[in-house]
Design a protein around this motif. Structure first.
Motif, PDB file in Angstrom:
ATOM      1  N   UNK A 151       0.830  -1.217   0.000  1.00  0.00           N
ATOM      2  CA  UNK A 151       0.000   0.000   0.000  1.00  0.00           C
ATOM      3  C   UNK A 151       0.857   1.258   0.000  1.00  0.00           C
ATOM      4  N   UNK A 152       1.958   1.223   0.737  1.00  0.00           N
ATOM      5  CA  UNK A 152       2.848   2.395   0.767  1.00  0.00           C
ATOM      6  C   UNK A 152       3.478   2.597  -0.606  1.00  0.00           C
ATOM      7  N   UNK A 153       3.951   1.501  -1.217  1.00  0.00           N
ATOM      8  CA  UNK A 153       4.571   1.636  -2.555  1.00  0.00           C
ATOM      9  C   UNK A 153       3.560   2.086  -3.607  1.00  0.00           C
ATOM     10  N   UNK A 154       2.271   1.755  -3.392  1.00  0.00           N
ATOM     11  CA  UNK A 154       1.229   2.218  -4.335  1.00  0.00           C
ATOM     12  C   UNK A 154       0.827   3.672  -4.072  1.00  0.00           C
ATOM     13  N   UNK A 155       1.319   4.258  -2.973  1.00  0.00           N
ATOM     14  CA  UNK A 155       0.965   5.644  -2.651  1.00  0.00           C
ATOM     15  C   UNK A 155      -0.389   5.778  -1.984  1.00  0.00           C
ATOM     16  N   UNK A 156      -0.988   4.654  -1.584  1.00  0.00           N
ATOM     17  CA  UNK A 156      -2.312   4.749  -0.946  1.00  0.00           C
ATOM     18  C   UNK A 156      -2.198   5.021   0.552  1.00  0.00           C
ATOM     19  N   UNK A 157      -1.042   4.714   1.113  1.00  0.00           N
ATOM     20  CA  UNK A 157      -0.789   4.922   2.550  1.00  0.00           C
ATOM     21  C   UNK A 157       0.583   5.573   2.671  1.00  0.00           C
ATOM     22  N   UNK A 158       0.721   6.540   3.595  1.00  0.00           N
ATOM     23  CA  UNK A 158       2.034   7.174   3.757  1.00  0.00           C
ATOM     24  C   UNK A 158       2.835   6.549   4.910  1.00  0.00           C
ATOM     25  N   UNK A 159       2.167   6.284   6.020  1.00  0.00           N
ATOM     26  CA  UNK A 159       2.854   5.673   7.176  1.00  0.00           C
ATOM     27  C   UNK A 159       1.931   4.598   7.738  1.00  0.00           C
ATOM     28  N   UNK A 160       2.499   3.489   8.196  1.00  0.00           N
ATOM     29  CA  UNK A 160       1.630   2.496   8.827  1.00  0.00           C
ATOM     30  C   UNK A 160       2.039   2.235  10.262  1.00  0.00           C
ATOM     31  N   UNK A 161       1.068   1.752  11.025  1.00  0.00           N
ATOM     32  CA  UNK A 161       1.330   1.503  12.435  1.00  0.00           C
ATOM     33  C   UNK A 161       0.435   0.414  12.987  1.00  0.00           C
ATOM     34  N   UNK A 162       0.564   0.226  14.278  1.00  0.00           N
ATOM     35  CA  UNK A 162      -0.182  -0.829  14.974  1.00  0.00           C
ATOM     36  C   UNK A 162      -1.018  -0.165  16.074  1.00  0.00           C
ATOM     37  N   UNK A 163      -1.991  -0.906  16.573  1.00  0.00           N
ATOM     38  CA  UNK A 163      -2.751  -0.388  17.711  1.00  0.00           C
ATOM     39  C   UNK A 163      -2.970  -1.523  18.697  1.00  0.00           C
ATOM     40  N   UNK A 164      -2.420  -1.360  19.877  1.00  0.00           N
ATOM     41  CA  UNK A 164      -2.543  -2.350  20.949  1.00  0.00           C
ATOM     42  C   UNK A 164      -1.933  -3.697  20.559  1.00  0.00           C
ATOM     43  N   UNK A 165      -0.809  -3.648  19.860  1.00  0.00           N
ATOM     44  CA  UNK A 165      -0.055  -4.886  19.617  1.00  0.00           C
ATOM     45  C   UNK A 165       0.892  -5.097  20.799  1.00  0.00           C
ATOM     46  N   UNK A 166       1.104  -6.362  21.187  1.00  0.00           N
ATOM     47  CA  UNK A 166       2.147  -6.587  22.202  1.00  0.00           C
ATOM     48  C   UNK A 166       3.499  -6.141  21.642  1.00  0.00           C
ATOM     49  N   UNK A 167       4.383  -5.668  22.516  1.00  0.00           N
ATOM     50  CA  UNK A 167       5.695  -5.201  22.060  1.00  0.00           C
ATOM     51  C   UNK A 167       6.429  -6.298  21.286  1.00  0.00           C
TER      52      UNK A 167
END
Ligand code: NDP
Length: 322
Positions: free
Chosen positions: A143-159
């Motif tokens: 998705x980032x390489x397609x330009x649809x997303x600029x930054x990605x992240x997680x939410x409430x993932x264990x470390x």
């Protein structure tokens, strides 16, 4: 407004940001949403948070309509979505989770609902034990390489899962997660302060923290019972009531000294609680929620309290909660 870098990225997010959970498409209709987003943007907020699951896609539809209507320059704000729970009321197996299929399709659907060409931030809303982390990292990278997303992240993932995502991304020369979205407030702090501590230094991860008021509890509003129309009275959110108030109202009891401390420094309890979150240097932005303009107005007032929020005040708050 203050701006902070999102971890080690070059992205400057406003220290206060604004999210749509529960409110948009349920408590808040089009005219109120317009007022809230206009106020937020006028006061320098540049990050609006959303998710596929919020009111089954209606929160994104409403935010998208209002953003289009307000015509803020697209490069003046950031918008996010989150994938995992699905948007359908009863999602089928391919309509939820972090498989390549759902991550990519959910992104395309969020872009349509939000009426934007790209998501600035895209979060995996929870870990998915049924999908290999490699598959999710690769889908985000696509998705980032397609330009649809600029930054990605997680939410409430264990470390441990976040470490694994970084290991895979590095080995495969793929984009790694740069941000985590955890709950963080006076009554919920273990993950941000301890479990995630190594992530900030090792990977330069930023945080966009949620429920700074523990769903409104830290404003003190529940000390005299549950006001009509508040979040805890919303149908379908009965599960949240016990979590927020605690068994026998123990969390209401625990915070009973905060209003007096707030009054002494000329602030409201909500402002005190938000200032406490902002005082943590590993917090990139505090996501505010509001069902009414007056709440957002009040919460934005925290910026005036910040210069007075020193170690002595922090210690008084800690002592009052102990
Ligand atoms: P808060 O803990 O700040 O709760 C916001 C709610 O508290 C408001 O909707 C309002 O509820 C009440 N409130 C806010 N300000 C005041 C005030 N000054 N006085 C009295 N009541 C007040 O934040 P949220 O829980 O909404 O979280 C913020 C955002 O974080 C969400 O919108 C969402 O974008 C994100 N989030 C992410 C999650 C994740 O898993 N990644 C989970 C949850 C949220 P009311 O008027 O209805 O009582």
């Amino acid at each position: 407004m203050q701006y902070r870098r999102l971890g080690r990225t070059g992205l400057q997010l406003s220290a206060l940001s604004f999210g749509a959970w529960v409110t948009f498409g349920r408590q808040v209709g089009r005219s109120e949403a317009r007022e809230l987003l206009a106020l937020a943007w006028d006061r320098g907020i540049n990050f609006f948070d959303n998710a596929e699951t919020y009111n089954h896609g209606d929160a994104e539809r409403l935010m998208g309509d209002v953003l289009a209507d307000l015509r803020f320059p697209r490069d003046s704000y950031c918008v996010s979505s989150k994938v995992y729970f699905g948007a359908a009321e009863k999602p089928r197996p391919t309509q939820r989770g972090l498989s390549r299929k759902h991550v990519i399709e959910a992104c395309n659907q969020a872009l349509e609902r939000l009426r934007v060409g790209h998501l600035d931030l895209y979060f995996c809303h929870r870990p998915d034990p049924e999908t290999p982390i490699e598959e999710t990292v690769a889908a985000m990278d696509t998705l980032i390489r397609q330009g649809k997303v600029l930054y990605w992240g997680t939410s409430e993932w264990p470390a441990t899962a976040i470490h694994e995502a970084h290991r895979i991304a590095q080995a495969m020369h793929m984009y790694a997660p740069v941000v985590e979205q955890p709950q963080y407030n006076l009554l919920h702090r273990e993950r941000v302060e301890h479990e995630y501590a190594p992530l900030y230094a090792s990977y330069g991860m930023g945080t966009t923290i949620w429920s700074p008021l523990a769903s409104g509890l830290l404003s003190g509003k529940y000390s005299q019972g549950i006001p009509d129309g508040s979040r805890l009275t919303q149908p379908g959110y009965e599960w949240l009531r016990d979590l927020v108030l605690g068994e026998g109202g123990e969390r209401v009891e625990k915070i009973k000294h905060l209003p007096a401390i707030a009054a002494e420094v000329g602030a409201t309890p909500a402002q005190l609680a938000i200032a406490w979150c902002l005082a943590n240097p590993n917090v990139s932005t505090v996501l505010l929620g509001a069902s009414r303009k007056e709440q957002l107005e009040q919460n934005l007032g925290v910026l005036e309290l910040l210069p007075r929020f020193d170690l002595a005040l922090k210690e008084r708050i800690e002592h009052a909660l102990a």
